[in-house]
Scaffold this active site. Sequence first.
Site, PDB file in Angstrom:
ATOM      1  N   SER A   1      43.650  32.892  43.007  1.00 38.90           N
ATOM      2  CA  SER A   1      44.121  34.088  43.729  1.00 38.90           C
ATOM      3  C   SER A   1      44.839  33.597  44.966  1.00 38.90           C
ATOM      4  O   SER A   1      44.641  32.452  45.404  1.00 38.90           O
ATOM      5  CB  SER A   1      42.908  34.932  44.140  1.00 38.90           C
ATOM      6  OG  SER A   1      43.279  35.914  45.101  1.00 38.90           O
TER       7      SER A   1
ATOM      8  N   TYR B   1      34.315  35.940  47.355  1.00 40.01           N
ATOM      9  CA  TYR B   1      35.538  35.814  46.541  1.00 40.01           C
ATOM     10  C   TYR B   1      36.439  34.705  47.094  1.00 40.01           C
ATOM     11  O   TYR B   1      36.920  33.849  46.341  1.00 40.01           O
ATOM     12  CB  TYR B   1      36.255  37.169  46.545  1.00 40.01           C
ATOM     13  CG  TYR B   1      37.412  37.289  45.583  1.00 40.01           C
ATOM     14  CD1 TYR B   1      37.211  37.659  44.257  1.00 40.01           C
ATOM     15  CD2 TYR B   1      38.730  37.074  45.999  1.00 40.01           C
ATOM     16  CE1 TYR B   1      38.282  37.798  43.371  1.00 40.01           C
ATOM     17  CE2 TYR B   1      39.794  37.208  45.126  1.00 40.01           C
ATOM     18  CZ  TYR B   1      39.567  37.575  43.812  1.00 40.01           C
ATOM     19  OH  TYR B   1      40.631  37.706  42.944  1.00 40.01           O
TER      20      TYR B   1
HETATM   21  P1  NAD Z   1      39.745  43.013  35.313  1.00 46.00           P
HETATM   22  O1  NAD Z   1      38.518  43.620  35.921  1.00 46.00           O
HETATM   23  O2  NAD Z   1      40.833  43.917  34.801  1.00 46.00           O
HETATM   24  O3  NAD Z   1      39.352  42.031  34.131  1.00 46.00           O
HETATM   25  C1  NAD Z   1      38.251  41.173  34.235  1.00 46.00           C
HETATM   26  C2  NAD Z   1      37.907  40.667  32.857  1.00 46.00           C
HETATM   27  O4  NAD Z   1      36.793  39.795  32.970  1.00 46.00           O
HETATM   28  C3  NAD Z   1      37.496  41.782  31.886  1.00 46.00           C
HETATM   29  O5  NAD Z   1      37.941  41.440  30.594  1.00 46.00           O
HETATM   30  C4  NAD Z   1      35.981  41.733  31.956  1.00 46.00           C
HETATM   31  O6  NAD Z   1      35.342  42.252  30.787  1.00 46.00           O
HETATM   32  C5  NAD Z   1      35.775  40.236  32.080  1.00 46.00           C
HETATM   33  N1  NAD Z   1      34.482  39.840  32.602  1.00 46.00           N
HETATM   34  C6  NAD Z   1      33.840  40.315  33.703  1.00 46.00           C
HETATM   35  N2  NAD Z   1      32.663  39.685  33.842  1.00 46.00           N
HETATM   36  C7  NAD Z   1      32.562  38.796  32.812  1.00 46.00           C
HETATM   37  C8  NAD Z   1      31.568  37.849  32.413  1.00 46.00           C
HETATM   38  N3  NAD Z   1      30.448  37.694  33.118  1.00 46.00           N
HETATM   39  N4  NAD Z   1      31.791  37.119  31.300  1.00 46.00           N
HETATM   40  C9  NAD Z   1      32.930  37.295  30.567  1.00 46.00           C
HETATM   41  N5  NAD Z   1      33.906  38.155  30.912  1.00 46.00           N
HETATM   42  C10 NAD Z   1      33.710  38.902  32.020  1.00 46.00           C
HETATM   43  O7  NAD Z   1      40.283  42.032  36.450  1.00 46.00           O
HETATM   44  P2  NAD Z   1      41.736  41.351  36.675  1.00 46.00           P
HETATM   45  O8  NAD Z   1      42.340  41.980  37.876  1.00 46.00           O
HETATM   46  O9  NAD Z   1      42.507  41.270  35.423  1.00 46.00           O
HETATM   47  O10 NAD Z   1      41.248  39.905  37.131  1.00 46.00           O
HETATM   48  C11 NAD Z   1      41.348  38.760  36.319  1.00 46.00           C
HETATM   49  C12 NAD Z   1      41.329  37.538  37.222  1.00 46.00           C
HETATM   50  O11 NAD Z   1      42.459  37.565  38.084  1.00 46.00           O
HETATM   51  C13 NAD Z   1      40.100  37.465  38.131  1.00 46.00           C
HETATM   52  O12 NAD Z   1      39.642  36.123  38.196  1.00 46.00           O
HETATM   53  C14 NAD Z   1      40.625  37.912  39.459  1.00 46.00           C
HETATM   54  O13 NAD Z   1      39.891  37.373  40.522  1.00 46.00           O
HETATM   55  C15 NAD Z   1      42.033  37.351  39.398  1.00 46.00           C
HETATM   56  N6  NAD Z   1      42.959  37.995  40.333  1.00 46.00           N
HETATM   57  C16 NAD Z   1      43.256  39.312  40.218  1.00 46.00           C
HETATM   58  C17 NAD Z   1      44.148  39.877  41.124  1.00 46.00           C
HETATM   59  C18 NAD Z   1      44.540  41.319  41.059  1.00 46.00           C
HETATM   60  O14 NAD Z   1      45.236  41.773  41.984  1.00 46.00           O
HETATM   61  N7  NAD Z   1      44.177  42.057  40.041  1.00 46.00           N
HETATM   62  C19 NAD Z   1      44.704  39.091  42.133  1.00 46.00           C
HETATM   63  C20 NAD Z   1      44.371  37.745  42.215  1.00 46.00           C
HETATM   64  C21 NAD Z   1      43.492  37.208  41.298  1.00 46.00           C
END
Ligand code: NAD
Length: 260
Positions: free
Chosen positions: A142, A155
């Site tokens: 991130s 985080y």
């Molecule tokens: P999201 O909540 O849409 O998706 C998260 C996914 O992880 C889902 O498929 C969920 O079922 C799965 N998950 C959650 N806990 C789990 C576990 N214990 N075991 C297996 N799977 C599990 O989130 P997102 O926004 O797509 O985030 C994905 C990644 O991107 C994360 O690591 C997040 O920190 C990172 N990220 C997101 C953003 C953003 O703005 N959305 C920005 C920077 C980084």
Amino acid sequence: MLNGRVAVVTGSTSGIGLAIARALAGEGADIVLNGFGEADGIESIRDGIASEFGVRTAYDPADVSRPEEAAGLVRAAQERLGGCDILVNNAGIQHTAPVEAFPAERWDAIIALNLSQAFHTIRTAIPLMYGNGWGRIVNIASVHGRVASINKAAYVSAKHGLVGLTKVVALEAAGRGVTCNAICPGWVLTPLIQKQIDIRAAEKDLTEEAAIVDLLAEKQPSKQFATPGQVGGLAAFLCSPAADQITGQELGIDGGWSAQ
Ligand code: NAD
């Protein structure tokens, strides 16, 4: 480009992980999906990717915050689809609170999923990659792996740790056909961010649209979200021959956030 490669993408039933799975399938990789959700919905995602891209797909329900299940996900990929050539550590969660009010249980859960997951999957997958002389590890960190924001102690700590782990693995794997990089997105509109928009709207008495403008204006100079598809495109690029010499990097996709 990735025909015959097997990609394991953690947390790929939603958001960024799903977009990465689709991008890799679009290049011909067989896909192991992982994450939580309704069984019917997940089956339709799995079947949809298989038929749209003509690749083999499998779904594994591992809770990758548990060390034995994270390692088991990689081993199951080998048993079911014959390997783990591409590993994308994407599953992640968030919790926001000032450090003095941050629940210890949420700290442990975020470190386990957002950081330790990658240690357990990588240490299981990398011997397979060394054996083949080829592998790609992509850690979804991130912008919070590079800079901090208030109320995100766990985080930010986990994502900084993940960037550090990325660099160590890249150095150890250098010259062995295996690269390891971190992607560092800024705001991407997914269910994870929707929760933060809802909280902001409630706290500041804003409409959802106004809360989105407020959220973007605070940090992301482009004032636009990055899309899950753009993160998927970058992950696919990191698996391409053009990226053979890109390793140990933290690649921002953040509308200029980290340039400030
Ligand atoms: P999201 O909540 O849409 O998706 C998260 C996914 O992880 C889902 O498929 C969920 O079922 C799965 N998950 C959650 N806990 C789990 C576990 N214990 N075991 C297996 N799977 C599990 O989130 P997102 O926004 O797509 O985030 C994905 C990644 O991107 C994360 O690591 C997040 O920190 C990172 N990220 C997101 C953003 C953003 O703005 N959305 C920005 C920077 C980084």
